[in-house]
Enzyme design. Structure first.
Site, PDB file in Angstrom:
ATOM      1  N   CYS A 233       4.462 -12.037 -34.340  1.00  0.00           N
ATOM      2  CA  CYS A 233       3.821 -11.700 -33.167  1.00  0.00           C
ATOM      3  C   CYS A 233       4.355 -10.581 -32.195  1.00  0.00           C
ATOM      4  CB  CYS A 233       3.160 -12.755 -32.417  1.00  0.00           C
ATOM      5  SG  CYS A 233       2.111 -13.957 -33.401  1.00  0.00           S
ATOM      6  N   ALA A 235       4.576  -7.636 -30.570  1.00  0.00           N
ATOM      7  CA  ALA A 235       4.287  -6.604 -29.620  1.00  0.00           C
ATOM      8  C   ALA A 235       4.202  -7.129 -28.096  1.00  0.00           C
ATOM      9  CB  ALA A 235       3.110  -5.706 -29.846  1.00  0.00           C
ATOM     10  N   PRO A 236       4.873  -6.438 -27.034  1.00  0.00           N
ATOM     11  CA  PRO A 236       5.253  -4.921 -26.978  1.00  0.00           C
ATOM     12  C   PRO A 236       6.713  -5.177 -27.662  1.00  0.00           C
ATOM     13  CG  PRO A 236       5.131  -6.267 -24.898  1.00  0.00           C
ATOM     14  CD  PRO A 236       4.508  -7.243 -25.722  1.00  0.00           C
ATOM     15  N   GLY A 237       7.364  -6.177 -27.931  1.00  0.00           N
ATOM     16  CA  GLY A 237       8.715  -6.012 -28.465  1.00  0.00           C
ATOM     17  C   GLY A 237       9.874  -6.502 -27.908  1.00  0.00           C
ATOM     18  N   LYS A 239      11.175  -9.448 -27.742  1.00  0.00           N
ATOM     19  CA  LYS A 239      12.211 -10.178 -28.526  1.00  0.00           C
ATOM     20  C   LYS A 239      12.606  -9.442 -29.759  1.00  0.00           C
ATOM     21  CE  LYS A 239      10.068 -14.434 -26.490  1.00  0.00           C
ATOM     22  NZ  LYS A 239       8.686 -13.606 -26.068  1.00  0.00           N
ATOM     23  N   ASP A 256       2.043  -7.392 -35.780  1.00  0.00           N
ATOM     24  CA  ASP A 256       1.204  -7.662 -34.689  1.00  0.00           C
ATOM     25  C   ASP A 256      -0.517  -7.398 -34.872  1.00  0.00           C
ATOM     26  OD1 ASP A 256       1.876  -8.398 -31.387  1.00  0.00           O
ATOM     27  OD2 ASP A 256      -0.106  -7.650 -31.837  1.00  0.00           O
ATOM     28  N   ASP A 282      -2.957  -9.967 -39.437  1.00  0.00           N
ATOM     29  CA  ASP A 282      -3.330 -11.307 -38.738  1.00  0.00           C
ATOM     30  C   ASP A 282      -2.107 -12.268 -39.338  1.00  0.00           C
ATOM     31  OD1 ASP A 282      -3.956 -13.647 -38.106  1.00  0.00           O
ATOM     32  OD2 ASP A 282      -6.304 -13.257 -38.504  1.00  0.00           O
ATOM     33  N   ASP A 301       6.040 -16.286 -31.913  1.00  0.00           N
ATOM     34  CA  ASP A 301       5.984 -15.998 -30.432  1.00  0.00           C
ATOM     35  C   ASP A 301       4.568 -15.859 -30.347  1.00  0.00           C
ATOM     36  OD1 ASP A 301       6.252 -15.770 -27.583  1.00  0.00           O
ATOM     37  OD2 ASP A 301       6.951 -13.788 -27.918  1.00  0.00           O
ATOM     38  N   CYS A 354       4.677 -19.029 -24.021  1.00  0.00           N
ATOM     39  CA  CYS A 354       5.028 -19.008 -22.521  1.00  0.00           C
ATOM     40  C   CYS A 354       3.878 -19.968 -22.069  1.00  0.00           C
ATOM     41  CB  CYS A 354       4.883 -17.728 -22.093  1.00  0.00           C
ATOM     42  SG  CYS A 354       3.273 -16.658 -22.337  1.00  0.00           S
TER      43      CYS A 354
END
Ligand SMILES: C[S@@+](CC[C@H](N)C(=O)[O-])C[C@H]1O[C@@H](n2cnc3c(N)ncnc32)[C@H](O)[C@@H]1O
Length: 416
Positions: A233, A235-237, A239, A256, A282, A301, A354
């Site tokens: 997962c 984006a936006p990148g 990690k 993503d 997916d 993530d 998060c």
């Protein structure tokens, strides 16, 4: 399909505005501030109105809240705050509202009202307060209060290119104060945020904007040279970029579900001069994008409530619904199950969110371990950030000034 659509919504809106810098800064302050304090100020306002405003007078309600925000949070001078707020009502062509606004704001000034800790702990929709209380008992009140703090601007230094102390010294020359983060070695905090354009080294990828909690991911995944790594997962990148800077000999696939968000990842890759295989698909349904060859390491993530980053994205408080949670839990479960099949024996998968809701974190991982007898959870006991949970490790928002984050490291033993 659920994307973490709320994250960045207010930021994206703000970036699209054009006006003189001073007006933009005030506009940002008012918009973000009102999202942050909306629920506390609304309850204060309700207690000062003889009867609720009608649905069609929502504009006046927002104007009143903006007035309260200026008085109680921005500490704008009484006279200026009342005048500006009344003028706003004039522009709405509702002359009757001027008297009401005057009366409410002047009462608040006369009474010397302040936003005390009880009100601060109410600066969330009820369902979020209930969940945080249920999950964190005696830690809940402080968590709710701290979750309204303004977050620091935190940078990640690419320590393979430049030492942290050298970055701090260079920033000082440009008049920007920066201090080391006390737990995360690559992280520095700027006590006063500044425009990215002022950060020497940003364009060359020496510095990235990334919360200290998010910087922990790349260290935990510890990739070997030549490893096939999937950021599922991506984006936006944030990690993915960190992984590529930290372990330059890896083969990274960045997946993503959102093609648009992957474009931002592509721009970030261009900035640091690195490449990755970009995949749209997916993560819960690998048959649609996986072309064979399993992975040594996977970063999951996953999309989540984002309840750990409400201080950074206060619009989450208004946009996220309780009804989002069940579908998110199901998606996280399906992503975990879908990805597990792609991991090599001997490989590792790092799960993170998060979020500060247990169902998305330790409970989700507990259930995963029950479903997958071939999974062994690796302890994160040597870490000194956050708190050890029965499964994984949780950072509660504000702990060491970090965002709320959760990590669990899962391994597939090669002998099974
Ligand atoms: C928490 S964000 C990832 C942040 C990213 N790892 C970083 O460090 O910048 C979650 C991402 O998951 C993506 N996503 C949502 N559903 C997905 C799915 N079913 N499969 C793959 N990605 C998905 C969203 O588009 C979003 O970009």
């Amino acid at each position: 399909m659920i994307y973490s659509t709320t994250i960045g919504t207010a930021n994206d809106w703000y970036r699209s505005l054009t006006a003189p810098a001073r007006d933009l800064a005030l506009c940002r302050e008012l918009a973000f501030g009102l999202c942050r304090w909306y629920f506390a100020l609304s309850s204060l306002l309700a207690s000062r109105l003889q009867k609720p405003l009608r649905a069609r007078d929502r504009d006046i309600e927002i104007i009143l809240l903006l007035g309260l925000y200026q008085l109680l949070i921005m500490k704008t001078g009484d006279h200026a705050a009342v005048n500006e707020t009344v003028n706003l009502a004039r522009a709405q062509q509702k002359p009757w509202a001027r008297g009401l606004i005057n009366a409410v704001l002047r009462t608040v000034i006369r009474e010397g009202t302040t936003l005390d800790e009880d009100l601060k702990a109410q600066a969330y929709p009820d369902w979020i307060v209930r969940r945080i209380r249920r999950d964190w008992n005696d830690q809940a009140r402080q968590l709710l209060i701290r979750g309204n703090d303004r977050p620091p601007m935190t940078l990640r230094v690419d320590t393979r290119q430049i030492a942290v102390d050298e970055v701090i010294a260079r920033l000082a020359v440009d008049g920007i104060e920066a201090v080391r983060h006390r737990r995360v070695p690559s992280a520095i905090e700027l006590p006063s945020p500044c425009e990215i354009g002022r950060l020497a080294g940003f364009e060359q990828g020496l510095l990235s904007v990334q919360d200290a909690a998010a910087q922990i991911a790349a260290d935990l995944l510890a990739c070997e040279p030549g490893a096939r790594v999937l950021d599922a997962c991506a984006a936006p990148g944030g990690k993915a970029i960190h992984l590529l800077q930290r372990y330059d000999a890896i083969q990274l696939a960045a997946l993503d579900a959102s093609e648009t968000r992957l474009e931002r990842l592509q721009q970030n890759l261009a900035r640091i001069g690195k490449t990755a295989q970009l995949l749209v698909g997916d993560a819960a349904k690998p048959d649609g994008w996986f072309s064979g060859g399993s992975y040594d390491a996977i970063l999951a993530d996953v999309p989540c409530s984002a309840s750990g980053v409400m201080r950074r994205h206060p619009d989450i408080k208004l946009l996220r619904r309780e009804s989002d949670i069940m579908p998110l839990l199901a998606l996280q479960r399906d992503i975990l199950d879908g990805l597990w099949r792609l991991l090599k024996p001997g490989g590792k998968m790092l799960y993170c969110t998060c979020s500060i809701f247990k169902e998305e974190n330790e409970v989700q991982i507990g259930k995963f371990l029950q479903r997958h007898g071939d999974c062994v959870e690796l302890p994160l006991t040597e870490s000194d950030w956050g708190q050890a949970r029965h499964n994984g490790r949780q950072i509660l928002t504000g702990s060491d000034n970090m965002d709320g984050f959760y990590y669990a490291l899962l391994s597939k033993p090669s002998g099974l």
